[in-house]
Motif scaffolding. Structure first.
Motif, short mmCIF file in Angstrom:
data_model
loop_
_atom_site.label_atom_id
_atom_site.label_comp_id
_atom_site.label_asym_id
_atom_site.label_seq_id
_atom_site.Cartn_x
_atom_site.Cartn_y
_atom_site.Cartn_z
N ASN A 265 0.81 -1.22 0.00
CA ASN A 265 0.00 0.00 0.00
C ASN A 265 0.83 1.27 0.00
O ASN A 265 0.32 2.34 0.32
N VAL A 266 2.11 1.15 -0.33
CA VAL A 266 2.96 2.31 -0.55
C VAL A 266 3.68 2.14 -1.88
O VAL A 266 4.03 1.03 -2.27
N MET A 267 3.90 3.24 -2.58
CA MET A 267 4.58 3.21 -3.88
C MET A 267 5.72 4.22 -3.86
O MET A 267 5.55 5.36 -3.43
N PHE A 268 6.88 3.77 -4.34
CA PHE A 268 8.09 4.58 -4.29
C PHE A 268 8.48 5.09 -5.68
O PHE A 268 8.29 4.42 -6.69
N GLN A 269 9.05 6.29 -5.66
CA GLN A 269 9.65 6.88 -6.86
C GLN A 269 11.15 7.01 -6.59
O GLN A 269 11.56 7.36 -5.48
N TYR A 270 11.98 6.74 -7.62
CA TYR A 270 13.42 6.66 -7.42
C TYR A 270 14.17 7.65 -8.31
O TYR A 270 13.67 8.07 -9.36
N ASP A 271 15.38 8.02 -7.85
CA ASP A 271 16.24 8.86 -8.69
C ASP A 271 17.09 7.98 -9.60
O ASP A 271 16.94 6.74 -9.60
N GLY A 272 17.99 8.60 -10.35
CA GLY A 272 18.79 7.86 -11.31
C GLY A 272 19.76 6.88 -10.70
O GLY A 272 20.24 5.96 -11.37
N ASP A 283 -4.75 2.75 -1.11
CA ASP A 283 -5.65 1.82 -0.42
C ASP A 283 -6.09 2.38 0.94
O ASP A 283 -5.44 2.16 1.96
N PHE A 284 -7.24 3.04 0.95
CA PHE A 284 -7.71 3.74 2.14
C PHE A 284 -9.00 3.15 2.70
O PHE A 284 -9.82 3.84 3.28
#
Length: 418
Positions: A265-272, A283-284
């Motif tokens: 229920n968590v989504m990550f964004q990444y650097d290069g 999901d609430f």
């Protein structure tokens, strides 16, 4: 991996339905949906309370000059009424609650975080449409911005954990301030988490899995001698202790807790370089007005590396606490902010949440076997249901983890009579 159930596409999920919703979302009545692709968004074993569908749309508008535009969205729908899981979940109000979150609450929380906490990073997926007739929600597909769900099997290291706690503190601070400014906004239907004073629909799920845990202890003489009697006693008391752990006390700091905070229920964004730079929550269905400590216990027990869970909880709470206090100051929260000492006590008072999260839900979350993974299987007394429940606790990773988790919980006094 678990065997995949066939993905059931709702009969109402048609080109005409999506075209109507997109015309409203894009504010363009000339939009014409040329093509609609429908695929499952998540695999078996990664969600037990809803159906997630990814839709790919090709459309044209008068301004596109017949050039086809393409994008994706996610559609979240309830289980069919014939599914036993729906009868467990519907009395918790999870479907109407999540629609309310996406329609009324999330946009306000996002605005508070952006404008007053001054964090421009995305906190939630944007809402495209909430349709109460079909009990469906359409929202942004965050994968288009390269967000991804972390592995529920590998779990989270310290870098990921710190980022989740930082953003969770903003979420909790914004929730407390929103209710302070708009009293009653979460009055209806936000008092029914997994444990509550109104309904015990999850009781057969809790007790069936504890019984499966007890059976698994017979395969390990050391664990059987030390813990089986305690687990057997817990079967009849798990709901009472759980309800006690979520009872709000005078002086508690309360807010809108996520209620189901784990890796899926968590989504990550990444650097290069592969470092996480942002995390968003999804999901609430089980959002609840309660102590933020329940989110911390649930998250620590299900989603972070074992060494962090067993050795670093106090410093993780301290990290979260200072982020929370800082966010509350920026939001000019006028309510009582507990000291770190008092907040640690509040965390301790909710500690039974760690029992059900680590002994009941975490093994289920780690399931990677061959049986069909569903709430129906957990409730079922059929042979296939028994196989699934036994298979959960006979996974090698779960059996190894029990040698860590059971002593840890026992040292806290959480397996004895309370």
């Amino acid at each position: 991996m678990p065997e995949e159930k066939s993905h059931s596409v709702p009969v109402w999920l048609t080109k005409d339905f999506i075209q109507e919703k997109l015309r409203v979302y894009f504010k363009d009545d000339s939009l014409k949906l040329e093509k609609l692709g429908i695929n499952p968004a998540i695999g078996n074993g990664e969600n037990y309370a809803s159906v997630m569908t990814r839709i790919n749309v090709e459309y044209t508008t008068k301004d596109s000059k017949s050039k086809k535009l393409t994008t994706n969205f996610l559609v979240k729908t309830t289980f069919a009424e014939k599914d036993p899981a729906a009868h467990v979940l519907i009395n918790y109000g999870v479907y109407t609650r999540e629609m309310d979150m996406y329609q009324r609450i999330i946009p306000k929380l996002a605005e508070l975080v952006k404008t007053e906490i001054r964090d421009p990073r995305k906190l939630f997926a944007g809402t495209v449409n909430v349709d109460r007739k079909t009990n469906s929600i359409i929202f942004e597909d965050l994968s288009l911005e390269h967000y991804m769900v972390a592995s529920r099997l590998k779990k989270l290291d310290l870098e990921h954990t710190h980022l989740v706690l930082e953003k969770l503190a903003s979420f909790h601070a914004a929730g407390a301030v929103l209710v302070e400014r708009e009293p009653g906004i979460v009055k209806e239907n936000y008092d029914r988490g997994f444990y509550n004073r109104h309904i015990r629909g999850y009781e057969p799920i809790m007790t069936n899995l504890l019984r499966a845990l007890s059976r698994s202890l017979n395969l390990d003489e050391e664990l059987r001698q030390r813990y089986k009697a305690k687990i057997d006693r817990l079967v009849d008391r798990v709901m009472v202790y759980g309800e006690r752990s979520t009872t709000n006390n005078p002086g508690d700091f309360l807010t809108l807790a996520h209620g189901d905070l784990w890796t899926t229920n968590v989504m990550f964004q990444y650097d290069g370089q592969g470092h996480p730079i942002n995390v968003t929550f999804i999901d609430f269905q089980f959002c609840v007005w309660n102590s933020p400590a329940i989110d911390l216990h649930y998250f620590f027990s299900t989603s972070i590396h074992d060494n962090l869970y067993l050795e670093n909880q106090l410093e993780l709470i301290q990290f979260y606490y200072y982020k929370l206090v800082n966010a509350l100051k920026k939001l000019k929260y006028s309510g009582h902010v507990p000291s770190l000492f008092d907040f640690q006590l509040q965390f301790r008072m909710r500690a039974f949440y760690a029992v059900f999260a680590s002994l009941i839900f975490e093994p289920l979350m780690l399931y990677n076997g061959k049986e069909e993974a569903s709430l129906e299987q957990i409730i079922s007394e059929k042979a296939s249901g028994q196989r699934f429940k036994d298979d959960i606790y006979q996974q090698e990773c779960v059996r190894k983890k029990l040698h860590l988790t059971l002593p840890f919980l026992e040292q806290w006094g959480l397996l004895d009579e309370m």
